[in-house]
Enzyme design. Structure first.
Site, PDB file in Angstrom:
ATOM      1  N   CYS A  92      20.197 -32.196  -9.776  1.00  0.00           N
ATOM      2  CA  CYS A  92      20.102 -32.776  -8.439  1.00  0.00           C
ATOM      3  C   CYS A  92      21.076 -33.952  -8.359  1.00  0.00           C
ATOM      4  CB  CYS A  92      18.671 -33.251  -8.162  1.00  0.00           C
ATOM      5  SG  CYS A  92      18.439 -33.977  -6.535  1.00  0.00           S
ATOM      6  N   HIS A 135      15.218 -25.831  -3.086  1.00  0.00           N
ATOM      7  CA  HIS A 135      15.406 -27.180  -3.642  1.00  0.00           C
ATOM      8  C   HIS A 135      15.707 -28.173  -2.519  1.00  0.00           C
ATOM      9  CE1 HIS A 135      17.068 -30.047  -6.797  1.00  0.00           C
ATOM     10  NE2 HIS A 135      17.575 -30.535  -5.665  1.00  0.00           N
ATOM     11  N   GLU A 136      16.658 -27.821  -1.654  1.00  0.00           N
ATOM     12  CA  GLU A 136      17.034 -28.728  -0.560  1.00  0.00           C
ATOM     13  C   GLU A 136      15.916 -28.847   0.470  1.00  0.00           C
ATOM     14  OE1 GLU A 136      19.464 -30.570  -1.186  1.00  0.00           O
ATOM     15  OE2 GLU A 136      20.312 -29.326  -2.769  1.00  0.00           O
ATOM     16  N   HIS A 139      13.502 -31.473  -0.472  1.00  0.00           N
ATOM     17  CA  HIS A 139      13.950 -32.835  -0.127  1.00  0.00           C
ATOM     18  C   HIS A 139      13.499 -33.229   1.273  1.00  0.00           C
ATOM     19  CE1 HIS A 139      16.306 -34.298  -3.489  1.00  0.00           C
ATOM     20  NE2 HIS A 139      16.986 -33.166  -3.558  1.00  0.00           N
TER      21      HIS A 139
END
Length: 184
Positions: A92, A135-136, A139
């Site tokens: 990351c 993953h994004e 966030h």
């Protein structure tokens, strides 16, 4: 937007949930997307995904891909997660030099808006594209990848990172010392 900076793991903004991009109130996201792309594709970072909160912008936007094939994802939704979760090594940009084994579904059916505001509906992503999207997307929810692995795994990875940083610094000091002694 030129003054965007990548924020790192200790910044509390990474743990906050984002708001949707409102095309009427927030306007055209192109300037933000361009600034984020410069950060992600910077040779020092070399990322394949970057979410707006990693730049201190608390909006539901992320980018993923490479300079030849970049996708801007706005107000994403996960319609369905498919397949048995698989473990894969992830990094990351907000956690420099930290690599963790993270379990994620290998396929996802997703919907999102593009920079013009039009919707892409129920697009199937597989493999690395699905992993980067998830993953994004995390966030945007205020979830970072270090929360997706066990405590022992995280502790060991942080120790490996600290050791690598020490070795890199030791090597840099040795090279600098040799360069200074040979120039005298």
């Amino acid at each position: 937007m030129e003054d965007l900076k990548l924020i790192t793991e200790s910044n509390p903004l990474l743990k906050q949930q984002c708001e949707d991009w409102n095309f009427k109130a927030d306007g055209d996201p192109t300037e933000l997307i361009t600034a984020m792309t410069k950060i992600m594709l910077n040779p020092a970072t070399q990322g394949i995904g970057l979410a707006a909160p990693q730049c201190g912008v608390m909006k539901n936007i992320f980018i993923m891909g490479t300079d030849e094939n970049l996708i801007a994802v706005i107000n994403p939704k996960i319609d369905e997660l498919m397949g048995d979760k698989e473990i894969y090594l992830e990094g990351c940009l907000s956690f420099p030099n930290l690599w963790l084994h993270v379990k994620r579904n290998p396929e996802a059916l997703v919907s999102y808006q593009v920079s013009t505001g039009e919707w892409v509906n129920k697009q199937k992503l597989e493999g690395l594209k699905a992993r980067v999207f998830l993953h994004e997307y995390d966030h945007l929810l205020g979830v970072t990848f270090d929360e997706r692995c066990g405590e022992l795994s995280l502790s060991l990875a942080k120790k490996r990172r600290a050791k690598a940083v020490r070795l890199k610094q030791k090597l840099a000091n040795k090279i600098a010392s040799q360069a200074l002694s040979s120039s005298s």
